[in-house]
Scaffold this active site. Structure first.
Site, PDB file in Angstrom:
ATOM      1  N   LYS A  59      -7.166 -12.080  75.470  1.00 29.56           N
ATOM      2  CA  LYS A  59      -6.708 -12.304  76.841  1.00 29.56           C
ATOM      3  C   LYS A  59      -7.372 -11.259  77.733  1.00 29.56           C
ATOM      4  O   LYS A  59      -7.142 -10.058  77.569  1.00 29.56           O
ATOM      5  CB  LYS A  59      -5.185 -12.192  76.918  1.00 29.56           C
ATOM      6  CG  LYS A  59      -4.611 -12.559  78.276  1.00 29.56           C
ATOM      7  CD  LYS A  59      -3.094 -12.573  78.226  1.00 29.56           C
ATOM      8  CE  LYS A  59      -2.507 -12.971  79.565  1.00 29.56           C
ATOM      9  NZ  LYS A  59      -1.023 -13.018  79.523  1.00 29.56           N
TER      10      LYS A  59
ATOM     11  N   GLY B 292     -11.644 -13.634  85.427  1.00 28.77           N
ATOM     12  CA  GLY B 292     -11.416 -13.800  83.995  1.00 28.77           C
ATOM     13  C   GLY B 292     -10.998 -12.537  83.267  1.00 28.77           C
ATOM     14  O   GLY B 292     -10.986 -12.504  82.034  1.00 28.77           O
TER      15      GLY B 292
ATOM     16  N   GLY C 271      -5.684 -24.422  82.478  1.00 26.47           N
ATOM     17  CA  GLY C 271      -6.496 -24.023  81.330  1.00 26.47           C
ATOM     18  C   GLY C 271      -6.604 -22.520  81.214  1.00 26.47           C
ATOM     19  O   GLY C 271      -6.181 -21.759  82.083  1.00 26.47           O
TER      20      GLY C 271
ATOM     21  N   ASP D 123       3.200 -24.593  82.034  1.00 24.34           N
ATOM     22  CA  ASP D 123       2.042 -24.098  81.276  1.00 24.34           C
ATOM     23  C   ASP D 123       2.337 -22.772  80.597  1.00 24.34           C
ATOM     24  O   ASP D 123       1.496 -22.266  79.842  1.00 24.34           O
ATOM     25  CB  ASP D 123       0.813 -23.962  82.184  1.00 24.34           C
ATOM     26  CG  ASP D 123       1.067 -23.103  83.400  1.00 24.34           C
ATOM     27  OD1 ASP D 123       1.891 -23.504  84.233  1.00 24.34           O
ATOM     28  OD2 ASP D 123       0.461 -22.021  83.528  1.00 24.34           O
ATOM     29  N   ASN D 124       3.519 -22.216  80.845  1.00 22.49           N
ATOM     30  CA  ASN D 124       3.947 -20.986  80.175  1.00 22.49           C
ATOM     31  C   ASN D 124       5.064 -21.249  79.171  1.00 22.49           C
ATOM     32  O   ASN D 124       5.796 -20.333  78.803  1.00 22.49           O
ATOM     33  CB  ASN D 124       4.424 -19.950  81.203  1.00 22.49           C
ATOM     34  CG  ASN D 124       3.297 -19.449  82.087  1.00 22.49           C
ATOM     35  OD1 ASN D 124       2.134 -19.501  81.702  1.00 22.49           O
ATOM     36  ND2 ASN D 124       3.628 -18.969  83.273  1.00 22.49           N
TER      37      ASN D 124
ATOM     38  N   GLY E  61      -8.031 -19.489  81.833  1.00 17.40           N
ATOM     39  CA  GLY E  61      -9.011 -18.965  82.773  1.00 17.40           C
ATOM     40  C   GLY E  61      -9.543 -17.603  82.413  1.00 17.40           C
ATOM     41  O   GLY E  61     -10.511 -17.134  83.025  1.00 17.40           O
ATOM     42  N   ARG E  62      -8.925 -16.960  81.425  1.00 22.14           N
ATOM     43  CA  ARG E  62      -9.408 -15.636  81.011  1.00 22.14           C
ATOM     44  C   ARG E  62      -9.085 -15.361  79.546  1.00 22.14           C
ATOM     45  O   ARG E  62      -8.956 -14.200  79.138  1.00 22.14           O
ATOM     46  CB  ARG E  62      -8.788 -14.559  81.884  1.00 22.14           C
ATOM     47  CG  ARG E  62      -7.259 -14.598  81.900  1.00 22.14           C
ATOM     48  CD  ARG E  62      -6.701 -13.454  82.673  1.00 22.14           C
ATOM     49  NE  ARG E  62      -5.253 -13.553  82.762  1.00 22.14           N
ATOM     50  CZ  ARG E  62      -4.491 -12.591  83.253  1.00 22.14           C
ATOM     51  NH1 ARG E  62      -5.041 -11.478  83.679  1.00 22.14           N
ATOM     52  NH2 ARG E  62      -3.187 -12.734  83.322  1.00 22.14           N
TER      53      ARG E  62
END
Length: 492
Positions: free
Chosen positions: A113, A126, A90, A252-253, A92-93
């Site tokens: 971001k 984060g 997820g 996830d990228n 995260g930041r």
């Protein structure tokens, strides 16, 4: 062009159920200031460039004072990281603020971001650091100018707030833009977590908002998979043609739209090394330059596995449909890559036998560590006696290059083009300037001293990578010896 307050945000992703996201508020970002601003990206959402000079701009895009319609959410997803499945990752930041719709109907999702911790931060702070935001800001715009599908970057906002990585650095927020930030891992989360209804809901959302032409297909979910495979094949072919290594191709990228996303420890080739590893954390070379097509296929197979419940009610039939779609990837990649490389050689039309010509050249370049960007830029002038000696001198075995060049001349002769026309076409696809790591590092070093002029200079340079720009000639030089000592990792 709009004033800041006239931008109308909606957040369609926030309309999905809570299982898809969290709703944290941006953390305080003390004494923010503008580091860089991208007028070209601002034009995509109709924002007047003068708006970037206002305090309200900084406050809005650090999340401190939201604009009308902004509804921050952090997305949940899973992913295979270096081949190992992680069931929950997820943002995260990062926070998706929402989408701005243009008069032409395009939608651009804006994401912060480095905006602070979320439920998905896994104990991290984060934050993003100035160093990594500059690298992503410059890379996304450089890739766009090179014709590679990518997220875009609107602005970097900095703060003197300390952030602790391998050393103490300062915080920054990157405002990036894309039609969507949905990833392969978004589907993996719901598929492997046992949420089939949510998986279908996500697929329906992606089709409705980003692939509406697929909605009426007989098998829309299969069509979605096939479209993502085709787009990803095209994307990776373009990476290979421009000499770009991503460095961390986790699922996830990987963008569901076939965009380059999440610029971390990336690198552009200097000397042509097929096994180039740009991420010093990648000890086994999983994401080496020459492995990118294979890894892209592997990641697509992970996506296909996640989509299996939607492809057919019978699992075995779904597997066969997925395999058939995946089997087309290699051909799609090869066709696109061969055409791109043929264009780099100045060929009007690429034939099957041209693959041997291309691969022989790359083999010679690898054996002599020839600079990838500089060689292809210079090759267009091989017919000029003043240029040929330097081309030959780049190879340890000039006679082997001569033999290749004779075959290349003969191949060009079949097309019967004038040298001037061929040269013009080659200069239009072989960049003079790419974002070499040492150039980014010089801009970062100055920026860390509050001098942002080199970031702006590089941005302007890389917006026109195919133009000569004689006043910037030094930026096209071979990298200095100290550049070999630059190490980039996932730390950001």
């Amino acid at each position: 062009m709009h004033k800041l307050e006239d931008l109308k945000f909606i957040n369609s992703y926030a309309r999905l159920p809570e299982a898809f996201h969290d709703r944290p508020m941006p953390a305080p970002f003390p004494q923010p200031y503008r580091v860089a601003f991208n007028e070209k990206a601002a034009a995509l959402i109709g924002l007047h460039p003068e708006e970037a000079s206002r305090a309200e701009f900084v406050n809005a895009f650090t999340g401190q004072i939201p604009l009308t319609g902004m509804e921050p959410v952090s997305m949940i997803y899973a992913g295979h990281q270096f081949g190992v499945y992680v069931p929950q990752l997820g943002d995260g930041r990062a926070l998706v603020l929402g989408e701005v719709q243009t008069p032409e109907g395009a939608r651009w999702e804006l994401q912060l971001k480095g905006s602070g911790p979320t439920r998905f931060s896994r104990g991290a702070d984060g934050r993003a650091v100035l160093r990594s935001t500059i690298r992503e800001y410059l890379a996304s715009e450089a890739m766009h100018a090179l014709g590679v599908p990518t997220t875009r970057a609107l602005t970097i906002l900095g703060s003197d707030m300390p952030v602790y990585r391998e050393r103490v650095e300062t915080a920054a927020i990157l405002v990036r833009m894309a039609p969507s930030h949905v990833r392969f891992g978004s589907f993996e989360y719901f598929a492997h977590g046992g949420y089939p209804a949510r998986l279908k809901e996500l697929a329906d959302y992606v089709i409705a908002h980003h692939y509406p032409e697929l909605a009426e297909r007989y098998q829309p979910y299969l069509a979605l998979l096939e479209t993502v495979i085709r787009r990803t094949a095209d994307l990776i072919a373009r990476w290979q043609a421009v000499g770009f290594a991503h460095g961390v191709m986790n699922t996830d990228n990987m963008s569901i739209l076939g965009l380059t996303i999440d610029y971390g420890p990336y690198g552009f080739l200097d000397a042509y090394q097929p096994g180039f590893i740009c991420n010093h954390s990648d000890h086994r070379g999983r994401y080496a330059f020459d492995q990118q097509p294979r890894i892209a296929w592997w990641n697509l197979a992970c996506l296909a596995q996640a989509l299996l419940p939607l492809l057919h009610e019978d699992e075995a039939a779904g597997v066969e449909l997925a395999r058939a779609a995946l089997d087309r990837f290699n051909g799609q990649f090869a066709s696109c890559w061969t055409a791109l490389m043929g264009a780099k050689l100045g060929l009007l039309e690429t034939r099957r036998e041209d693959l041997d010509l291309i691969e022989r050249l790359l083999g010679l370049m690898a054996g002599s560590a020839v600079d990838y960007t500089r060689f292809f830029r210079a090759l267009g002038r091989f017919h000029d006696p003043a240029w040929l000696p330097d081309l030959r001198a780049a190879f340890r075995d000039p006679e082997a290059f001569d033999a290749w060049l004779a075959d290349y001349r003969a191949r060009l002769g079949h097309e019967g083009r004038e040298d001037a026309a061929r040269l013009a076409d080659m200069l239009a696809v072989n960049p003079k300037y790419v974002l070499r790591n040492y150039l980014a590092q010089m801009a970062i070093a100055k920026a860390e001293q509050k001098d942002f002029s080199e970031v702006e200079r590089l941005q302007r340079l890389l917006e026109r990578p195919f133009d000569e720009q004689p006043e910037m000639e030094a930026y096209a030089a071979l990298p200095p010896d100290w550049a070999e000592e630059i190490a980039v990792s996932c730390s950001s």
